[in-house]
Design a protein around this motif. Sequence first.
Motif, PDB file in Angstrom:
ATOM      1  N   GLY A  54      41.733  57.403  43.327  1.00  0.00           N
ATOM      2  CA  GLY A  54      41.389  56.414  44.347  1.00  0.00           C
ATOM      3  C   GLY A  54      40.823  57.044  45.601  1.00  0.00           C
ATOM      4  N   SER A  58      36.787  56.873  46.423  1.00  0.00           N
ATOM      5  CA  SER A  58      36.302  56.125  47.584  1.00  0.00           C
ATOM      6  C   SER A  58      35.501  57.012  48.535  1.00  0.00           C
ATOM      7  CB  SER A  58      37.476  55.487  48.323  1.00  0.00           C
ATOM      8  OG  SER A  58      38.398  56.482  48.756  1.00  0.00           O
ATOM      9  N   LEU A  66      36.785  55.408  40.641  1.00  0.00           N
ATOM     10  CA  LEU A  66      37.288  54.130  41.160  1.00  0.00           C
ATOM     11  C   LEU A  66      37.713  53.200  40.023  1.00  0.00           C
ATOM     12  CD1 LEU A  66      34.784  53.453  44.068  1.00  0.00           C
ATOM     13  CD2 LEU A  66      37.225  53.927  44.277  1.00  0.00           C
ATOM     14  N   GLN A  67      36.940  53.184  38.943  1.00  0.00           N
ATOM     15  CA  GLN A  67      37.318  52.358  37.794  1.00  0.00           C
ATOM     16  C   GLN A  67      38.598  52.875  37.148  1.00  0.00           C
ATOM     17  OE1 GLN A  67      33.700  52.399  35.453  1.00  0.00           O
ATOM     18  NE2 GLN A  67      33.043  50.402  36.248  1.00  0.00           N
ATOM     19  N   SER A  70      41.416  51.732  39.363  1.00  0.00           N
ATOM     20  CA  SER A  70      41.642  50.295  39.201  1.00  0.00           C
ATOM     21  C   SER A  70      42.316  49.981  37.872  1.00  0.00           C
ATOM     22  CB  SER A  70      40.316  49.547  39.307  1.00  0.00           C
ATOM     23  OG  SER A  70      40.508  48.157  39.152  1.00  0.00           O
ATOM     24  N   LEU A  73      46.053  51.136  37.936  1.00  0.00           N
ATOM     25  CA  LEU A  73      46.874  50.204  38.703  1.00  0.00           C
ATOM     26  C   LEU A  73      47.092  48.900  37.939  1.00  0.00           C
ATOM     27  CD1 LEU A  73      45.749  50.463  42.446  1.00  0.00           C
ATOM     28  CD2 LEU A  73      47.812  51.359  41.374  1.00  0.00           C
ATOM     29  N   THR A  74      46.060  48.438  37.261  1.00  0.00           N
ATOM     30  CA  THR A  74      46.185  47.207  36.475  1.00  0.00           C
ATOM     31  C   THR A  74      47.180  47.382  35.344  1.00  0.00           C
ATOM     32  OG1 THR A  74      43.868  46.653  36.970  1.00  0.00           O
ATOM     33  CG2 THR A  74      44.907  45.505  35.131  1.00  0.00           C
ATOM     34  N   GLN A 222      49.630  47.035  44.918  1.00  0.00           N
ATOM     35  CA  GLN A 222      48.879  47.297  43.691  1.00  0.00           C
ATOM     36  C   GLN A 222      47.713  46.321  43.556  1.00  0.00           C
ATOM     37  OE1 GLN A 222      51.787  47.084  40.582  1.00  0.00           O
ATOM     38  NE2 GLN A 222      52.785  49.011  41.161  1.00  0.00           N
ATOM     39  N   GLY A 225      45.099  47.133  46.111  1.00  0.00           N
ATOM     40  CA  GLY A 225      44.357  48.316  45.694  1.00  0.00           C
ATOM     41  C   GLY A 225      43.335  48.001  44.617  1.00  0.00           C
ATOM     42  N   ILE A 226      43.731  47.177  43.645  1.00  0.00           N
ATOM     43  CA  ILE A 226      42.799  46.771  42.576  1.00  0.00           C
ATOM     44  C   ILE A 226      41.631  45.981  43.159  1.00  0.00           C
ATOM     45  CG2 ILE A 226      42.564  45.349  40.503  1.00  0.00           C
ATOM     46  CD1 ILE A 226      45.544  45.976  39.931  1.00  0.00           C
ATOM     47  N   ALA A 229      39.310  48.244  45.251  1.00  0.00           N
ATOM     48  CA  ALA A 229      38.545  49.141  44.376  1.00  0.00           C
ATOM     49  C   ALA A 229      37.393  48.392  43.724  1.00  0.00           C
ATOM     50  CB  ALA A 229      39.462  49.741  43.310  1.00  0.00           C
ATOM     51  N   GLN A 230      37.640  47.164  43.273  1.00  0.00           N
ATOM     52  CA  GLN A 230      36.578  46.374  42.644  1.00  0.00           C
ATOM     53  C   GLN A 230      35.492  45.992  43.642  1.00  0.00           C
ATOM     54  OE1 GLN A 230      36.111  45.763  39.411  1.00  0.00           O
ATOM     55  NE2 GLN A 230      37.914  47.033  39.024  1.00  0.00           N
TER      56      GLN A 230
END
Length: 255
Positions: A54, A58, A66-67, A70, A73-74, A222, A225-226, A229-230
């Motif tokens: 992350g 960034s 970044l993916q 994400s 975290l998902t 979380q 953050g997701i 990131a998206q």
Amino acid sequence: INPALQMISMVMVAVGVYARLLKHAEAAMACLAVDPAILLVVVGVLTFLITFCGCVGSLRENICLLQTFSVCLTIIFLLQLVAGVLGFVFSDKARGKVSEIINGAIVHYRDDLDLQNLIDFGQKEFSCCGGVSYKDWSQNMYFNCTAANPSRERCSVPFSCCLPDADEVVINTMCGQGMQALGDLEASAFIHTNGCIDKLVNWIHSNLFLLGGIALGLAVPQLVGILLAQILINQIKDQIKLQLYNQQHRADPWY
């Protein structure tokens, strides 16, 4: 937030590795599955890797990192959600799994000092002894109640099972001597006879709002953050499309 989490994760890994190195190899391998040091190392490494993706993603505007951040975290969020739902729906099976973990910890009580301190802390805090009852301590080779056991702690329980004595200045570590040989009524005058599983279940039922608040406090960062990131990934993709568009038109002689 990410740099702070990275520092915390590095400290967790360092503490976990240091704790593992202090243990004897035989004892360490015997209780690998219930070793708090291993838990620290695993959680620390995973936290560091995720926060690294992350943070660097960034800063460098790297879509791949970044993916990865994400997606990780998902997955963690979904695992937490599934674990909570399954624990609620299949409470009997969850109770059986907790019982299995506690019994495994009892078996390796003397093999790992960290595990020993953790069990003693839990038994003191919840005023309990053993898994289902104090006689579960017979599963440990040192506390086993059979006549063939040569240990001085035969038929005993750890001192953390003993009833607190306000007048006691020095802790009597032998206060649980021979308690497994006594009946529930007799032993209850000296030790906690209720198992820790029932105590833990009752504590969970009594603190559902607190646990729900903790779960929400973990879930919100979380999800944020997701989402961030998206958003950043979409912004980077838009910038790439704009750059490609500008390059194509600059090559056009009529531009």
